[in-house]
Enzyme design. Structure first.
Site, short mmCIF file in Angstrom:
data_model
loop_
_atom_site.label_atom_id
_atom_site.label_comp_id
_atom_site.label_asym_id
_atom_site.label_seq_id
_atom_site.Cartn_x
_atom_site.Cartn_y
_atom_site.Cartn_z
CG LEU A 1 21.37 -107.20 -69.82
CD1 LEU A 1 21.71 -108.67 -70.06
CD2 LEU A 1 20.08 -106.83 -70.54
CG ASP A 2 17.10 -104.09 -64.71
OD1 ASP A 2 17.79 -103.08 -64.95
OD2 ASP A 2 15.86 -104.14 -64.88
CB ILE A 3 21.08 -106.98 -60.27
CG1 ILE A 3 22.01 -107.95 -59.54
CG2 ILE A 3 19.74 -106.82 -59.54
CD1 ILE A 3 22.47 -107.46 -58.19
CG HIS B 1 14.30 -100.74 -63.79
ND1 HIS B 1 15.29 -101.69 -63.78
CD2 HIS B 1 14.37 -100.12 -62.58
CE1 HIS B 1 15.93 -101.65 -62.62
NE2 HIS B 1 15.40 -100.70 -61.89
#
Length: 479
Positions: free
Chosen positions: A105-107, A196
């Protein structure tokens, strides 16, 4: 699992503390083995037969551990990072060693994240071929078009040419006016996990994701009782449901299993290990432009798999060029070497995968249609030589891809039987070459070959978006 292991390693893996904490506990008489107090933590035990008691409670061995984390923003989905806290930092030292996140999962993305040391299950949950749903809640700024559901439901081509499979969009609130313009609230379900991807899908609709939270993976939903940053072990029912969703393991459809049985891993270079296919189309345009020709739209497909010399001969005959075959090759080499040295990066996750192969002591080779000077340029620029025992060009064999010659030659030089080789390729001709050599073949996504995706899926044994998709179990050695 190995039959014998050190007592301190066993207790560390079972989450009873760090090695120094285990040693201190033994010194104080808090550990018993088969009814006897044990103060030597380096002694060997059999986890399947020996009874271990820690602070009065039995400790039984479990090969795999599974945790559900509500990932907060500001934390990276990695096992280690030099700048940010990782999801493993949230779990602390009292949980099982060797865990890794299932996917990323993105930051700035919140929500459900599974952590485990079960590489087989992780690979199956992430594989696009298993069609495991991942659902996200998102707030989206900008005007969401009326046909957004249909666009996502039909599959999309992102702005950089990446193709994504159909997603299921449910609009909860559409184009609600705010002080900053229209905002929508949506649920999006996808079966892939490209870089993304959710954000890029909405960018293709001229919208921007301002908040993103993963709600589910397959049958597992986020436990809303967990605050961001909190975690808990999965129940046996949840573990079984995930196993069922992954479709079960099998040598015929499991890349991880094939990798574990391989004695050598073979790679194409352009479009597979390095992101360079864009470069060749540009070189063709520039070179033909010198003679007043436009580059034919189907040219790349026609020359796919040809050796460097075969391609030069095709150009000379097709376009009636005044240069000799050698002069054509020299011009291409000069144009490409500059780009290789300054503009061509490794494909995502490739370095990590090569390091893994090196640590596993698996033999590795390159089978490329490129000329030697260009191969040398990219190997030196990206410092790839230490990872490969053999590098072979198509000019060294009788026929280029899709003939199997080059892959058979690499296997021969490595001293490995073709049926124990795993090949990574990015175009159909290369995939056919590996299969014709009697090897298992994994197709690699590339922007250049996005329109060939369905053909690649049909031909190859496996398919990955990038090398980070290959879940690599930790390599452990006896201390």
């Amino acid at each position: 699992m190995e039959k014998k292991m050190r007592l301190d390693r066993f207790l560390v893996e079972m989450g009873r503390g760090t090695r120094s904490q285990i040693k201190e506990a033994a010194r104080k008489g808090r550990i018993q083995v088969n009814g006897q107090t044990e103060k030597k933590t380096d002694r060997k035990i059999d986890p399947n037969t020996d009874q271990v008691v820690f602070d009065g409670a039995d400790v039984s061995y479990q090969e795999y551990a599974y945790y559900l984390l509500n990932k907060p923003q500001g934390v990276v989905s990695a096992t280690e990072d030099g700048r940010h806290r990782t999801v493993l930092d949230l779990l602390g030292s009292q949980v099982r060693k060797g865990l890794f996140p299932v996917g990323r999962l993105d930051i700035d993305t919140e929500g459900l994240l599974i952590l485990t040391n079960d590489g087989d299950l992780a690979h199956r949950l992430l594989s696009p071929k298993k069609h495991v749903d991942k659902q996200y809640f998102a707030r989206v700024a900008g005007f969401l078009p009326p046909d957004a559901e249909a666009q996502m439901g039909g599959g999309m081509i992102l702005s950089d040419g990446t193709a994504v499979r159909p997603g299921r969009l449910e609009v909860l609130v559409r184009n609600q006016e705010t002080g900053d313009g229209p905002e929508s609230q949506v649920l999006l379900t996808i079966q892939e996990g490209k870089f993304h991807q959710v954000k890029r899908m909405f960018e293709a609709l001229d919208c921007r994701v301002t908040y993103l939270k993963r709600l589910s993976m397959g049958p597992l939903r986020l436990d809303e009782d967990l605050a961001p940053g909190q975690f808990r072990p999965l129940t046996q029912e949840e573990i079984q449901a995930l196993q069922d969703a992954g479709g079960g393991a099998g040598a015929e459809d499991d890349l991880s299993q094939t990798l574990s049985q391989a004695q050598a891993v073979l790679f194409d270079l352009d479009g597979t290990l390095v992101d360079s296919m864009w470069m060749w189309k540009q070189i063709d345009i520039e070179y033909l432009g010198r003679y007043g020709y436009e580059c034919p739209p189907q040219l790349q497909k026609v020359i796919e798999g040809m050796s460097f010399s075969e391609t030069a001969a095709y150009f000379k005959e097709t376009f009636q060029l005044p240069d000799s075959i050698q002069e054509i090759k020299d011009a291409w080499e000069a144009m490409s070497i500059e780009k290789y040295r300054n503009q061509v990066p490794l494909k995502k996750g490739a370095r990590r995968f090569l390091e893994y192969l090196k640590a596993r002591k698996l033999r590795a080779g390159i089978a490329t249609s490129n000329g030697q000077a260009m191969v040398d340029a990219v190997l030196d620029a990206l410092e790839l030589r230490p990872y490969f025992q053999v590098v072979t060009t198509a000019c060294e064999v009788k026929a280029g891809k899709p003939a199997p010659d080059i892959y058979l030659e690499v296997a021969r030089r490595l001293g490995v039987s073709p049926d124990r080789c795993l090949v990574f390729e990015d175009v159909p001709a290369g995939i056919q070459a590996g299969l014709a050599a009697g090897m298992k073949v994994c197709a690699v996504e590339d922007r250049y070959s996005a329109k060939m995706r369905e053909e690649k899926l049909k031909l190859a044994d496996y398919f990955i978006e990038d090398f980070d998709e290959i879940v690599l179990p930790p390599i452990t050695e006896e201390p």
